[in-house]
Design a protein around this motif. Structure first.
Motif, PDB file in Angstrom:
ATOM      1  N   UNK A 164       0.673  -1.349  -0.310  1.00  0.00           N
ATOM      2  CA  UNK A 164      -0.079   0.517   0.013  1.00  0.00           C
ATOM      3  C   UNK A 164       1.010   1.025  -0.139  1.00  0.00           C
ATOM      4  N   UNK A 165       0.079   2.448  -0.154  1.00  0.00           N
ATOM      5  CA  UNK A 165       1.063   4.029  -0.913  1.00  0.00           C
ATOM      6  C   UNK A 165       0.210   4.106   1.111  1.00  0.00           C
ATOM      7  N   UNK A 166       1.869   5.223   1.426  1.00  0.00           N
ATOM      8  CA  UNK A 166       2.078   6.325   2.167  1.00  0.00           C
ATOM      9  C   UNK A 166       2.266   7.364   1.894  1.00  0.00           C
ATOM     10  N   UNK A 167       1.767   8.295   2.339  1.00  0.00           N
ATOM     11  CA  UNK A 167       1.707  10.219   2.103  1.00  0.00           C
ATOM     12  C   UNK A 167       2.748  10.206   1.442  1.00  0.00           C
ATOM     13  N   UNK A 168       3.353  10.331   1.890  1.00  0.00           N
ATOM     14  CA  UNK A 168       5.148  11.466   1.454  1.00  0.00           C
ATOM     15  C   UNK A 168       5.441  10.092  -0.082  1.00  0.00           C
ATOM     16  N   UNK A 169       4.870   8.843  -0.215  1.00  0.00           N
ATOM     17  CA  UNK A 169       5.190   8.235  -1.101  1.00  0.00           C
ATOM     18  C   UNK A 169       4.140   8.677  -2.080  1.00  0.00           C
ATOM     19  N   UNK A 170       3.334   9.320  -2.149  1.00  0.00           N
ATOM     20  CA  UNK A 170       2.663   9.366  -3.222  1.00  0.00           C
ATOM     21  C   UNK A 170       2.821  10.653  -3.221  1.00  0.00           C
ATOM     22  N   UNK A 171       3.189  12.338  -2.737  1.00  0.00           N
ATOM     23  CA  UNK A 171       3.960  13.749  -2.790  1.00  0.00           C
ATOM     24  C   UNK A 171       4.900  13.458  -3.512  1.00  0.00           C
ATOM     25  N   UNK A 172       6.144  12.375  -3.189  1.00  0.00           N
ATOM     26  CA  UNK A 172       6.827  12.748  -3.919  1.00  0.00           C
ATOM     27  C   UNK A 172       7.326  11.632  -5.519  1.00  0.00           C
ATOM     28  N   UNK A 173       6.021  11.353  -5.736  1.00  0.00           N
ATOM     29  CA  UNK A 173       5.409  11.105  -6.910  1.00  0.00           C
ATOM     30  C   UNK A 173       5.254  12.099  -7.813  1.00  0.00           C
ATOM     31  N   UNK A 174       4.244  12.825  -7.063  1.00  0.00           N
ATOM     32  CA  UNK A 174       3.140  13.801  -7.653  1.00  0.00           C
ATOM     33  C   UNK A 174       4.108  14.989  -8.227  1.00  0.00           C
ATOM     34  N   UNK A 175       5.262  15.019  -7.327  1.00  0.00           N
ATOM     35  CA  UNK A 175       5.904  16.645  -7.373  1.00  0.00           C
ATOM     36  C   UNK A 175       7.139  15.848  -8.229  1.00  0.00           C
ATOM     37  N   UNK A 176       7.311  14.844  -8.980  1.00  0.00           N
ATOM     38  CA  UNK A 176       8.383  14.940  -9.624  1.00  0.00           C
ATOM     39  C   UNK A 176       7.370  14.769 -11.216  1.00  0.00           C
ATOM     40  N   UNK A 177       6.756  14.103 -11.267  1.00  0.00           N
ATOM     41  CA  UNK A 177       5.290  14.254 -12.608  1.00  0.00           C
ATOM     42  C   UNK A 177       4.810  15.469 -12.436  1.00  0.00           C
ATOM     43  N   UNK A 178       4.369  16.951 -11.616  1.00  0.00           N
ATOM     44  CA  UNK A 178       3.834  17.636 -11.822  1.00  0.00           C
ATOM     45  C   UNK A 178       4.529  18.748 -12.803  1.00  0.00           C
ATOM     46  N   UNK A 179       6.411  18.414 -12.433  1.00  0.00           N
ATOM     47  CA  UNK A 179       7.281  19.344 -13.749  1.00  0.00           C
ATOM     48  C   UNK A 179       6.977  19.397 -15.426  1.00  0.00           C
ATOM     49  N   UNK A 180       6.113  18.112 -15.494  1.00  0.00           N
ATOM     50  CA  UNK A 180       5.783  17.572 -16.604  1.00  0.00           C
ATOM     51  C   UNK A 180       3.952  17.404 -17.173  1.00  0.00           C
ATOM     52  N   UNK A 181       3.810  18.810 -16.675  1.00  0.00           N
ATOM     53  CA  UNK A 181       2.826  18.402 -16.537  1.00  0.00           C
ATOM     54  C   UNK A 181       2.060  18.640 -17.920  1.00  0.00           C
ATOM     55  N   UNK A 182       2.627  19.696 -18.298  1.00  0.00           N
ATOM     56  CA  UNK A 182       2.224  20.465 -19.761  1.00  0.00           C
ATOM     57  C   UNK A 182       2.208  19.447 -20.754  1.00  0.00           C
ATOM     58  N   UNK A 183       2.639  17.872 -20.554  1.00  0.00           N
ATOM     59  CA  UNK A 183       2.578  17.060 -21.362  1.00  0.00           C
ATOM     60  C   UNK A 183       1.901  15.944 -20.837  1.00  0.00           C
ATOM     61  N   UNK A 184       0.862  16.146 -20.510  1.00  0.00           N
ATOM     62  CA  UNK A 184       0.244  14.834 -19.915  1.00  0.00           C
ATOM     63  C   UNK A 184      -0.820  14.777 -20.465  1.00  0.00           C
ATOM     64  N   UNK A 185      -1.107  13.788 -20.541  1.00  0.00           N
ATOM     65  CA  UNK A 185      -2.530  13.014 -21.798  1.00  0.00           C
ATOM     66  C   UNK A 185      -3.135  12.317 -21.357  1.00  0.00           C
ATOM     67  N   UNK A 186      -2.561  11.488 -19.990  1.00  0.00           N
ATOM     68  CA  UNK A 186      -4.161  11.191 -18.666  1.00  0.00           C
ATOM     69  C   UNK A 186      -3.557  10.622 -17.664  1.00  0.00           C
ATOM     70  N   UNK A 187      -4.370  11.432 -16.594  1.00  0.00           N
ATOM     71  CA  UNK A 187      -3.781  10.988 -15.420  1.00  0.00           C
ATOM     72  C   UNK A 187      -4.675   9.931 -14.900  1.00  0.00           C
ATOM     73  N   UNK A 188      -3.898   8.567 -13.264  1.00  0.00           N
ATOM     74  CA  UNK A 188      -4.805   7.168 -12.933  1.00  0.00           C
ATOM     75  C   UNK A 188      -4.635   7.279 -12.231  1.00  0.00           C
ATOM     76  N   UNK A 189      -5.293   6.982 -11.238  1.00  0.00           N
ATOM     77  CA  UNK A 189      -5.152   7.453  -9.478  1.00  0.00           C
ATOM     78  C   UNK A 189      -6.064   6.179  -8.754  1.00  0.00           C
ATOM     79  N   UNK A 190      -5.728   4.971  -8.847  1.00  0.00           N
ATOM     80  CA  UNK A 190      -6.530   3.487  -8.822  1.00  0.00           C
ATOM     81  C   UNK A 190      -5.814   3.865  -7.466  1.00  0.00           C
ATOM     82  N   UNK A 191      -7.260   3.948  -5.893  1.00  0.00           N
ATOM     83  CA  UNK A 191      -6.044   3.364  -4.674  1.00  0.00           C
ATOM     84  C   UNK A 191      -7.010   2.321  -4.137  1.00  0.00           C
TER      85      UNK A 191
END
Length: 447
Positions: A164-191
């Motif tokens: 299972x995920x934890x708070x800091x792990x998801x936040x670290x992943x999303x901070x890394x991904x949002x630096x390329x948010x202008x290139x996102x075609x889809x976003x899928x979050x399922x927990x």
């Protein structure tokens, strides 16, 4: 019979084939496949001819070769047939790689370790690395970002069964991904499991006012049924003009026209923070903004079913969806939720062609499993008028009873009726009509 003395290894003669023998084999091979020798390039031949300077004379027994292994490597012949996949054009082979990456996220890494040509081809196909799943190391994710170059990205965060995920792990992943948010075609979050403040960790960067717009976003899926955060999130600074497909479960969003006006498909599962008429008004506001929908799925899993008087009136107001073609009403409780009945009454769908009444309640007890239909199904059939434009109608087991058959007679455009019993396979029935417009039903199974 005298035995022949065996030569030592250093006196053995390497196996070589002369040019005349190779030419004879090549001519027979080309004639067997009916191809002219002039149309075949030397690179396409399976056999590599050896020049005359590589043909060696028998060695003298007293001579000594200081490099026997190097000479044997030069004159060795590799007899192997070319595999059919090796003759495919690089464009077609790259397209096969892309199709394989849709089914398996590790497929690009697998094909890049087959041979040098496949690795070079995979590295020169940026779309092959455009799917980013946050289940690997950060260094591997950064490498995928570099290999995808300027392609649009498909971001996915799905919880593993045993991790299972934890708070800091998801936040670290999303901070890394949002630096390329202008290139996102889809976003899928399922927990699936409970994670405190999950949406704050995952969507905080997407809700900030600086550099959080998603101009290329087309698909969005946010699923977390156990959410307990009542905050209302305003995504992508209110700007996602290309968003067309949306799946929502367990989250409250600010439904802005600049975000959700161009939706063509909506899978909406209402959250647990509002019930009754308040929940109905919220969904009506959602549908009034997204009035260009072609497909719609609705569900109220956390509603409180209470016994309602048959004379109870519903609130006034309607929502007109003129573009809607497919409607699915999903029940995940013991009976049909009152909110779902009220919402179905307020919908005006003049061009609806497919109606699916889905029953996905899996926790049947011994009492509820003996029910053949919902208790409040007669009230639903009384209040909801089936559109005359229907062509396909599907019932799950508790959505069907004998009282539905008379309601199908006025539907002159109805062609297919699918009934799925509990624990059984679908039973499909067709309705045939004569040229004069009269209805001639046929009860036979079409399959």
């Amino acid at each position: 019979m005298p035995s022949t003395p065996t030569l030592k290894r250093r006196y053995r003669q390497d196996l070589t084939l002369r040019k005349s023998f190779l030419d004879n084999v090549k001519s027979k091979f080309l004639s067997s496949i009916n191809v002219k020798s002039s149309d075949i390039s030397p690179q396409a031949c399976c056999f590599d001819p050896i020049p005359n300077n590589n043909v060696h004379e028998p060695h003298n027994h007293t001579s000594y070769d200081p490099h026997p292994y190097s000479r044997r490597k030069k004159s060795s012949i590799v007899h192997s047939t070319t595999h059919r996949i090796a003759i495919l054009p690089p464009e077609l082979l790259a397209y096969i790689f892309v199709l394989g990456s849709y089914a398996d996220t590790h497929f690009p890494v697998t094909v890049s370790h087959v041979c040098r040509f496949w690795r070079e081809l995979s590295l020169r196909t940026p779309i092959l690395w455009s799917t980013i799943h946050f289940a690997t190391r950060t260094s591997a994710l950064r490498e995928r970002m570099l290999r995808s170059k300027a392609c649009s990205l498909d971001i996915g965060i799905q919880e593993l069964p045993r991790r299972p995920f934890n708070f800091y792990e998801i936040q670290r992943y999303m901070c890394f991904a949002t630096s390329h948010i202008h290139r996102w075609r889809s976003l899928n979050i399922m927990v699936l499991n409970y994670v405190p403040y999950l949406w704050n960790a995952a969507l905080s960067e997407c809700c900030s006012s600086h550099h959080s717009q998603a101009p290329t976003m087309e698909e969005l899926s946010l699923v977390y049924r156990r959410n307990d955060d009542t905050k209302e999130f305003c995504l992508f600074s209110g700007y996602a003009p290309r968003l067309q497909r949306l799946t929502i479960d367990g989250i409250r969003l600010t439904w802005l026209p600049s975000l959700f006006r161009n939706l063509t498909y909506l899978d909406y599962t209402h959250h647990s923070f509002s019930t009754g008429s308040q929940a109905v008004n919220e969904v009506m506001n959602v549908l009034s903004v997204s009035s260009r929908l072609l497909g719609l799925r609705l569900s109220f899993p956390n509603s409180r079913n209470t016994r309602r008087n048959s004379r109870t009136t519903f609130s006034a107001g309607t929502v007109r969806l003129t573009h809607l073609r497919t409607l699915c009403l999903r029940v995940e409780s013991i009976d049909i939720p009152d909110e779902l009945i009220q919402l179905a009454v307020t919908l005006l769908t003049p061009n609806l062609t497919t109606l699916e009444l889905e029953d996905s309640f899996e926790k049947h007890s011994s009492i509820h499993s003996r029910r053949t239909s919902f208790l409040n199904l007669p009230m639903f059939l009384t209040l909801y008028v089936l559109p005359g434009s229907l062509r396909v109608l599907r019932f799950d087991h508790r959505w069907y009873n004998e009282g539905i058959t008379p309601l199908l007679r006025p539907l002159v455009n109805l062609r297919i009726v699918v009934v799925k019993p509990e624990g059984g396979t679908d039973r499909t029935f067709c309705t045939m009509r004569k040229r004069g417009g009269r209805r001639r039903p046929e009860r036979g199974d079409c399959r």
